[in-house]
Design an enzyme around this catalytic site. Structure first.
Site, PDB file in Angstrom:
ATOM      1  N   GLU A  21       0.827  -1.191   0.000  1.00  0.00           N
ATOM      2  CA  GLU A  21       0.000   0.000   0.000  1.00  0.00           C
ATOM      3  C   GLU A  21       0.872   1.256   0.000  1.00  0.00           C
ATOM      4  O   GLU A  21       2.050   1.221   0.373  1.00  0.00           O
ATOM      5  CB  GLU A  21      -0.953  -0.010   1.191  1.00  0.00           C
ATOM      6  N   ASN A  22       0.269   2.348  -0.437  1.00  0.00           N
ATOM      7  CA  ASN A  22       0.933   3.656  -0.521  1.00  0.00           C
ATOM      8  C   ASN A  22       2.109   3.648  -1.493  1.00  0.00           C
ATOM      9  O   ASN A  22       3.012   4.475  -1.377  1.00  0.00           O
ATOM     10  CB  ASN A  22       1.392   4.133   0.865  1.00  0.00           C
ATOM     11  N   ARG A  23       2.112   2.695  -2.406  1.00  0.00           N
ATOM     12  CA  ARG A  23       3.157   2.589  -3.428  1.00  0.00           C
ATOM     13  C   ARG A  23       4.544   2.347  -2.848  1.00  0.00           C
ATOM     14  O   ARG A  23       5.565   2.580  -3.511  1.00  0.00           O
ATOM     15  CB  ARG A  23       3.186   3.827  -4.345  1.00  0.00           C
ATOM     16  N   LEU A  24       4.623   1.848  -1.626  1.00  0.00           N
ATOM     17  CA  LEU A  24       5.908   1.537  -1.000  1.00  0.00           C
ATOM     18  C   LEU A  24       6.230   0.062  -1.259  1.00  0.00           C
ATOM     19  O   LEU A  24       6.331  -0.753  -0.341  1.00  0.00           O
ATOM     20  CB  LEU A  24       5.869   1.861   0.492  1.00  0.00           C
TER      21      LEU A  24
END
Length: 207
Positions: free
Chosen positions: A184-187
């Site tokens: 999630e959150n592009r991490l």
């Protein structure tokens, strides 16, 4: 369209020392998760002057030497590999938010290995390898079906079909293998194996 990926973090110390061992683990997990055709991979090739082309093929074997698929050597990808052996592979396992990206060099497998695989294929697939002059222009679907029907008459079920001389295996020998796990959150986790002489070095990339 956007989706949040929720997965376990992949740490460097959780990875196998060899990328092919790590690939074997992720491949089994993709199969157990019922990913559709987990052996489907996007193969990108390029001409000698760098014009790329891409298609999806089925990986038929992998081991410590690399990844193998089969094709007509006179096809577009076969001709481009003959001009430029640098190839990229992508295994897009979207349902489990994973990708494996391979950079390597291509070489033909031996004829004995090709023949052994060809004889394991269904009879219809063996005939199809003869019927299709892969990537060449053909007048109509009827022409393709006519070629197949003629071959089916020449080599009926139960009779051994010879291996087409311009058909065979290609092995991609990796020099980089990246394991991508979505979060999630592009991490996302991006762990890349890079060949360093006879050893492999693992490095983390920013997502």
């Amino acid at each position: 369209m956007r989706k949040q990926y929720r997965s376990e973090i992949v740490t460097e110390d959780s990875l196998a020392a060899d990328p092919m061992e790590q690939f074997a683990l992720w491949f089994r997990q993709a199969a157990h998760a019922h990913v559709f055709e987990p052996n489907a991979m996007v193969v990108s090739t390029a001409t000698a002057d760098g014009r790329p082309s891409t298609r999806t093929v089925l990986m038929k074997q992998f081991d410590h030497r690399g990844f193998v698929f089969y094709t007509n050597y006179a096809s577009r990808k076969g001709q481009e590999i003959a001009e430029n052996p640098h190839v990229s592979l992508l295994f897009p396992w979207h349902p489990i938010a994973r990708q494996v990206i391979v950079a390597g060099t291509a070489a033909r497998v031996g004829r004995d290995e090709t023949a052994a695989y060809f004889r394991s294929r269904p009879h219809g697939s063996q005939l199809g390898a003869w019927a299709s002059a892969q990537s060449q222009v053909i007048a109509s679907r009827e022409e393709l079906d006519r070629r197949y029907a003629e071959l089916a008459e020449r080599y009926p079920e139960g009779e051994q079909v010879p291996v087409p001389p311009e058909w065979g295996g290609v092995r991609i020998v990796p020099h980089e293998v990246e394991f991508w796990q979505g979060h999630e959150n592009r991490l996302h986790d991006r762990l890349r194996y890079v060949r360093d002489g006879e050893e492999w070095r693992i490095e983390r990339l920013c997502p």
